[in-house]
Write an enzyme that holds these catalytic residues in place. Structure first.
Site, mmCIF file in Angstrom:
data_model
loop_
_atom_site.group_PDB
_atom_site.id
_atom_site.type_symbol
_atom_site.label_atom_id
_atom_site.label_comp_id
_atom_site.label_asym_id
_atom_site.label_seq_id
_atom_site.Cartn_x
_atom_site.Cartn_y
_atom_site.Cartn_z
ATOM 1 N N GLU B 208 6.406 7.528 8.001
ATOM 2 C CA GLU B 208 7.319 6.448 7.623
ATOM 3 C C GLU B 208 8.693 6.570 8.268
ATOM 4 O O GLU B 208 9.275 5.585 8.702
ATOM 5 C CB GLU B 208 7.493 6.403 6.090
ATOM 6 C CG GLU B 208 6.307 5.847 5.333
ATOM 7 C CD GLU B 208 5.217 6.868 5.089
ATOM 8 O OE1 GLU B 208 5.411 8.054 5.456
ATOM 9 O OE2 GLU B 208 4.172 6.494 4.525
ATOM 10 N N HIS B 277 3.987 7.798 -7.415
ATOM 11 C CA HIS B 277 3.513 6.525 -6.867
ATOM 12 C C HIS B 277 3.939 5.340 -7.715
ATOM 13 O O HIS B 277 3.416 4.248 -7.555
ATOM 14 C CB HIS B 277 1.990 6.522 -6.748
ATOM 15 C CG HIS B 277 1.470 7.321 -5.599
ATOM 16 N ND1 HIS B 277 1.538 8.676 -5.568
ATOM 17 C CD2 HIS B 277 0.876 6.956 -4.434
ATOM 18 C CE1 HIS B 277 0.992 9.120 -4.436
ATOM 19 N NE2 HIS B 277 0.590 8.105 -3.733
#
Lengths: 345, 474
Positions: B208, B277
């Protein structure tokens, strides 16, 4: 503990610097480099002086000693090619023919600076001259530089981007993420590692498990070369080869420019981590400007007096830029609120 | 004893699916690992493997059956010595634990059992129903009243927005993990690769930090990237480029450097995926000048705002919600449906209390308003839609009418969106307030995994109802 086996260079990465004196050049070319490098040096000396006078504040990272790297790279670039670097960026801007007045005025935080005084030493840009910063976060310019190359490939404009970073940044994780994608997609980008041997105060040996930084691309199949970064012609040739490689669609290359900064990491660095002798030795024996001067004189392309004239002209240019920078007004208070977002109707 | 084979949950959020095809027939002998059937969710087609050995006794659901709920017994397996005649009627509604996912075409990479994230909020025990749209869409100036509406999922409306903008502007491209060949981890980029090709729909490695930086560089270089994060949780790896490189460079360059880029992906809590998450990043990005931050609720807003975000010359953080992807709403059938960034939407008009919310919390706010209405409290629900710039005017105007406000958000309260809205209301409409502003938000803990604790941690309809009653002193 077992002795470490010396690693062999693979064919993907090589260290075979040619002798500088044998490289092809001519009078105009070499005198041009002399001028360009001297401008950077005198500009940086003046910037250091203005810092001492309180005209320049904050962080100010001088490029003195490393002039051959950016000058040689610029010589190999063609119109449309881009440059991006970290915060030691004054030399890059001058090499790209950005106006010394605008650069110095940014250093002093004035309205006439390249970023209207809102960026400072580490954050300057010129889309016109294809200079994309000027980035203050160590290593951030590497994926951004790969992104410029991504745009070049996408737009099929044949331009190559050169992403400069130091030996310190070469240990950043994002650099390897960028290496991977740059080779995966064969992006036209050159990773120029300016190895000035110290990441702030930490030597390469103390910070890096693999100190031969040109090998850092081996596991990504990126070819790397070790280049004498104190020799402008060696830099020029290596950069030309790498840029050609990238422009022809073969993807990225890594150039490790072995160089040396004479000054501290920034103006506030007393540089206690290295000896005075080490600095003096580098200056006396490997100075990039002295080397060019010597060859000019040997080839009789100019006399000592001619070179003094050049020096005088450059000093005048730098003085003008400093005067301009000090005399220019600070940004209007209304500038506080501009350039946060581009207005959309 | 025959073994019941149940409809398995193939993703954390799956509640039902289509039994596309049986791969076995009655009387077949199966061993552990044999493929029993293909099941389609709204994201993917997956194979279900046998766990136990035996003979297929009965197939209880036909090929092509749609809307088969998770946990429904779909077949029965005979063990040694049993015959189909021994079969009794299957038990129902047990948790799915017999089927296993074959990692062939997973909908996403997070195995787990399905179930509503907020059991207390789902009156009908987890069935997917059409999300409440509010009763006052007529006040939306963005949608002409005579236009035809098409029911569309949030997922498809986001995809349509990207596809339309990619057709319109060749410099728009999308990059991210699994966006191309896999068709999107949450299928938001479905079929974009087929239409636009690998040059414009680009699978990245799982890096990322690196690809966010490459996206920013591409934007500096003249392109209009859409960078998809598989979830915003992973974008913390990339936050330096979002803030330091994308948001600040226009200012630091004195207006020279443009960074037209959209960072998008699912934000907030999904379902039973644990603390790393499940986080709402609204206030993180809304804090930063130089960014625009959008958090749509329904499909029309998702589409219109994403199109606006892609056209915007500034970096835009676009916060979607995984649990909204599968929900359907009316989307106007218009060639070029754009909703301007920066305008809140009054989703329900009311006179007694203002409730602000964004993203999935709007659903709970609207549900709360219905409950409050039965109690005689007439709530006005404002969907903020954009978090930066924040449409303070709409909120203040509403508070001047209702004199009370509840600010609801999914994330933590401290330094949250609600804190900001409350502060602005206090500063700008203090004299109109009949009660201190109240906030509804997640409990101040990392999101737990256990179903009961997760439900306790996340804010829902009942929390909004209670807060509204409190500010009304009822």
């Amino acid at each position: 503990m077992a002795t470490k086996t010396p690693k062999k260079s693979t064919k993907k990465s090589s260290a075979a610097p040619k002798k500088a004196a044998s490289r092809t050049t001519d009078k105009d070319e070499l005198l041009g480099y002399y001028r360009d490098m001297l401008l950077i040096r005198r500009f940086e000396e003046r910037a250091g002086q203005l810092y001492g006078m309180g005209q320049i504040a904050g962080f100010c990272h001088l490029y003195i000693g490393q002039e051959a790297v950016v000058t040689g790279c610029k010589a190999a670039m063609k119109d449309g090619d881009q440059m991006i670097t970290g915060y030691r960026d004054h030399g890059h801007m001058l090499a790209l023919d950005m106006d010394p007045k605008g650069v110095m005025a940014e250093l002093t935080g004035r309205a006439t600076g390249y970023s209207k005084g809102k960026g400072g030493s580490m954050h300057m840009f010129s889309t016109e001259k294809k200079f994309y910063g000027g980035h203050g976060i160590v290593g951030a310019q590497v994926p951004i530089g790969a992104g410029l190359a991504f745009a070049n490939q996408y737009l099929e404009n044949k331009a190559v981007s050169l992403a400069f970073f130091g030996d310190g940044a070469s240990n950043q994780g994002q650099v390897y993420e960028a290496f991977n994608m740059a080779k995966l997609w064969n992006l036209p980008v050159i990773f120029v590692i300016e190895n000035n041997q110290y990441a702030m105060g930490t030597s390469v040996q103390r910070a890096s498990a693999e100190t031969e930084l040109f090998k850092r691309g081996i596991s990504f199949e990126i070819e790397g070369k070790l280049v004498d970064g104190m020799d402008v012609l060696a830099v020029r040739d290596a950069a030309a080869e790498a840029i050609e490689h990238a422009r022809s669609g073969k993807g990225p290359m890594i150039l490790e420019m072995k160089t040396y900064r004479y000054r501290g990491h920034s103006m506030s660095d007393p540089a206690k981590y290295r000896s005075r002798d080490e600095v003096t030795k580098a200056r006396d024996e490997t100075d990039p400007i002295d080397a060019v001067k010597k060859r000019i004189l040997t080839e009789k392309w100019a006399s000592e007096d001619d070179l003094k004239e050049i020096d005088k002209a450059i000093k005048a240019t730098v003085k003008d830029s400093a005067d301009f920078a000090i005399e220019s007004p600070e940004p209007d208070p209304s500038e506080l609120w501009t350039d946060v977002l581009i207005e959309v109707d | 004893m025959a073994i019941d084979i149940q409809m398995p949950a193939l993703s954390p959020t799956m509640e039902e699916g289509t039994l596309a095809k049986w791969m076995v027939k009655e009387g077949d002998t199966v061993r552990s690992g044999d493929i029993l059937a293909e099941i389609e969710t709204d994201k993917a087609t997956m194979e279900v493997e046998a766990v136990d050995e035996g003979t297929i006794g009965k197939l209880l659901v036909a090929d092509g059956a749609e809307g088969v709920k998770v946990g429904t017994v779909i077949a029965q397996l005979l063990e040694d010595g049993e015959s189909a005649d021994d079969l009794a009627s299957p038990a129902t509604s047990e948790p799915a634990d017999r089927g296993q996912i074959k990692a062939d075409d997973q909908g996403d990479d997070k195995p787990g059992s399905a179930g509503p994230a907020h059991p207390e909020n789902n009156a009908d025990d987890g069935t997917v129903e059409k999300a409440p749209a509010g009763k006052a869409v007529a006040n939306d100036p963005d949608i002409p009243t005579n236009i035809k509406m098409i029911s569309t999922t949030v997922r498809d409306s986001l995809r349509d927005a990207m596809a339309e903008e990619m057709r319109r502007d060749p410099t728009v491209f999308v990059m991210g993990e699994e966006v191309a060949e896999y068709q999107g981890a949450y299928k938001v980029t479905r079929e974009l690769l087929q239409e636009f090709g690998a040059k414009r729909v680009i699978d990245t490695p799982i890096t990322e930090h690196g690809f966010a930086g490459i996206g920013v560089g591409a934007a500096f270089g003249g392109l209009k990237p859409i960078v998809e994060f598989m979830t915003w949780n992973f974008a913390m790896q990339a936050i330096d480029h979002i803030i330091n490189s994308a948001a600040k460079t226009l200012y630091m360059s004195g207006g020279q450097m443009r960074c037209p880029i959209v960072f998008r992906g699912p934000n907030g809590a999904a379902s039973r995926v644990g603390a790393q998450h499940s986080q709402d990043y609204s206030s993180w990005y809304a804090h930063v000048p130089g960014l625009k931050v959008v958090a749509p609720y329904d499909a029309a807003d998702a589409k219109g705002l994403l199109k606006a975000a892609i056209r915007d010359p500034n970096p835009v953080v676009f916060l979607e919600h995984e649990l909204m992807y599968g929900e359907s709403f009316d989307v106007p059938d218009m060639d070029d449906f754009i909703i301007p960034i920066g305008k809140a939407k009054v989703r329900r008009e009311g006179k007694d209390v203002t409730i602000t919310a964004q993203s999935r919390m709007v659903k709970f706010a609207l549900e709360a308003a219905e409950i409050l209405a039965e109690e005689g409290i007439d709530a006005e629900v404002i969907d903020m839609r954009t978090l930066r710039p924040l449409d303070t005017d709409t909120v203040i105007k509403s508070v001047k009418k209702t004199n009370r406000i509840v600010c609801a958000e999914e994330g933590w309260g401290q330094h949250g969106i609600g804190a900001e809205i409350a502060a602005r209301v206090v500063a700008e409409a203090f004299d109109y307030l009949d009660a201190p502003p109240m906030r509804v938000h997640q409990k101040d803990v990392p999101l737990p995994y256990a179903a009961n604790l997760e439900a306790l941690s996340l804010p829902g309809t009942e929390d909004v109802v209670k807060a509204a009653r409190a500010v009304c002193y009822k």
